[in-house]
Design an enzyme around this catalytic site. Structure first.
Site, PDB file in Angstrom:
ATOM      1  N   CYS A  90       5.977   4.357   2.808  1.00  0.00           N
ATOM      2  CA  CYS A  90       6.012   5.424   1.796  1.00  0.00           C
ATOM      3  C   CYS A  90       7.121   5.139   0.779  1.00  0.00           C
ATOM      4  O   CYS A  90       6.944   5.377  -0.424  1.00  0.00           O
ATOM      5  CB  CYS A  90       6.232   6.776   2.455  1.00  0.00           C
ATOM      6  SG  CYS A  90       5.259   7.023   3.957  1.00  0.00           S
ATOM      7  N   CYS A 113      -3.482   4.660   3.699  1.00  0.00           N
ATOM      8  CA  CYS A 113      -3.325   6.108   3.878  1.00  0.00           C
ATOM      9  C   CYS A 113      -3.940   6.872   2.720  1.00  0.00           C
ATOM     10  O   CYS A 113      -4.115   8.085   2.798  1.00  0.00           O
ATOM     11  CB  CYS A 113      -1.855   6.474   4.030  1.00  0.00           C
ATOM     12  SG  CYS A 113      -0.868   6.072   2.589  1.00  0.00           S
ATOM     13  N   ASP A 126      -2.612   7.419  -0.167  1.00  0.00           N
ATOM     14  CA  ASP A 126      -1.636   8.124  -1.000  1.00  0.00           C
ATOM     15  C   ASP A 126      -1.458   7.429  -2.346  1.00  0.00           C
ATOM     16  O   ASP A 126      -1.541   6.201  -2.444  1.00  0.00           O
ATOM     17  CB  ASP A 126      -0.288   8.210  -0.271  1.00  0.00           C
ATOM     18  CG  ASP A 126      -0.369   9.122   0.941  1.00  0.00           C
ATOM     19  OD1 ASP A 126      -1.404   9.783   1.102  1.00  0.00           O
ATOM     20  OD2 ASP A 126       0.600   9.174   1.713  1.00  0.00           O
ATOM     21  N   CYS A 168       1.997  11.994   1.453  1.00  0.00           N
ATOM     22  CA  CYS A 168       2.651  12.612   2.598  1.00  0.00           C
ATOM     23  C   CYS A 168       4.069  13.072   2.250  1.00  0.00           C
ATOM     24  O   CYS A 168       4.591  12.777   1.175  1.00  0.00           O
ATOM     25  CB  CYS A 168       2.714  11.593   3.730  1.00  0.00           C
ATOM     26  SG  CYS A 168       3.870  10.270   3.366  1.00  0.00           S
TER      27      CYS A 168
HETATM   28 FE1  FES Z   1       1.132   6.698   3.039  1.00  0.00          FE
HETATM   29 FE2  FES Z   1       3.243   8.149   3.329  1.00  0.00          FE
HETATM   30  S1  FES Z   1       1.614   7.954   4.739  1.00  0.00           S
HETATM   31  S2  FES Z   1       2.660   7.019   1.585  1.00  0.00           S
END
Ligand code: FES
Length: 123
Positions: free
Chosen positions: A104, A35, A37, A60
């Site tokens: 996450c 993702c 992040d 996110c």
């Molecule tokens: Fe990757 Fe939340 S979508 S940390």
């Protein structure tokens, strides 16, 4: 049912412990390649007690809520206890996360472990 619990929304909208700590005793940064992040945790530790903790999360809503809750869970705790924090405990404290958002909370567990490893390696 709403996708996110009230607790997730609260910690996303009003995240606790956002920021950085200058001269932190431990810093941990992790990312999720899928993702994209990124989460960074800073620890101030005295006598093996986590006196302060801050985070920066580029991610996110669940990642921000997980970082916020995880920092609250380890603040004031001994290092040995913080090391046992699991993503499951973070997700439970948030009254649950949607299945596809569990990773996450894993990021929060990993970032804290990395910051604690950094602290232990400097001792
Ligand atoms: Fe990757 Fe939340 S979508 S940390």
């Amino acid at each position: 049912m709403a996708l996110y619990s009230e607790k997730v929304m609260d910690h996303f909208m009003n995240p606790r412990n956002v920021g950085i700590i200058e001269n932190a005793d431990g810093v941990g940064e992790v990312g999720n390649a899928r993702c994209g992040d990124i989460m960074k945790i800073y620890l101030k530790i005295e006598n093996d007690i986590i006196k302060d903790v801050k985070f920066e999360t580029f991610g996110c809503a669940s990642a921000i809520a997980s970082s916020s809750m995880a920092t609250e869970l380890i603040k004031g705790k001994p290092v040995s206890e913080a090391l046992t924090l699991t993503n499951k405990a973070v997700a439970e404290a948030l009254d649950g996360l949607p299945k596809h958002k569990i990773h996450c909370s894993v990021l929060a567990e990993e970032a804290i472990k990395k910051a604690l490893d950094d602290y232990n390696s400097k001792k």
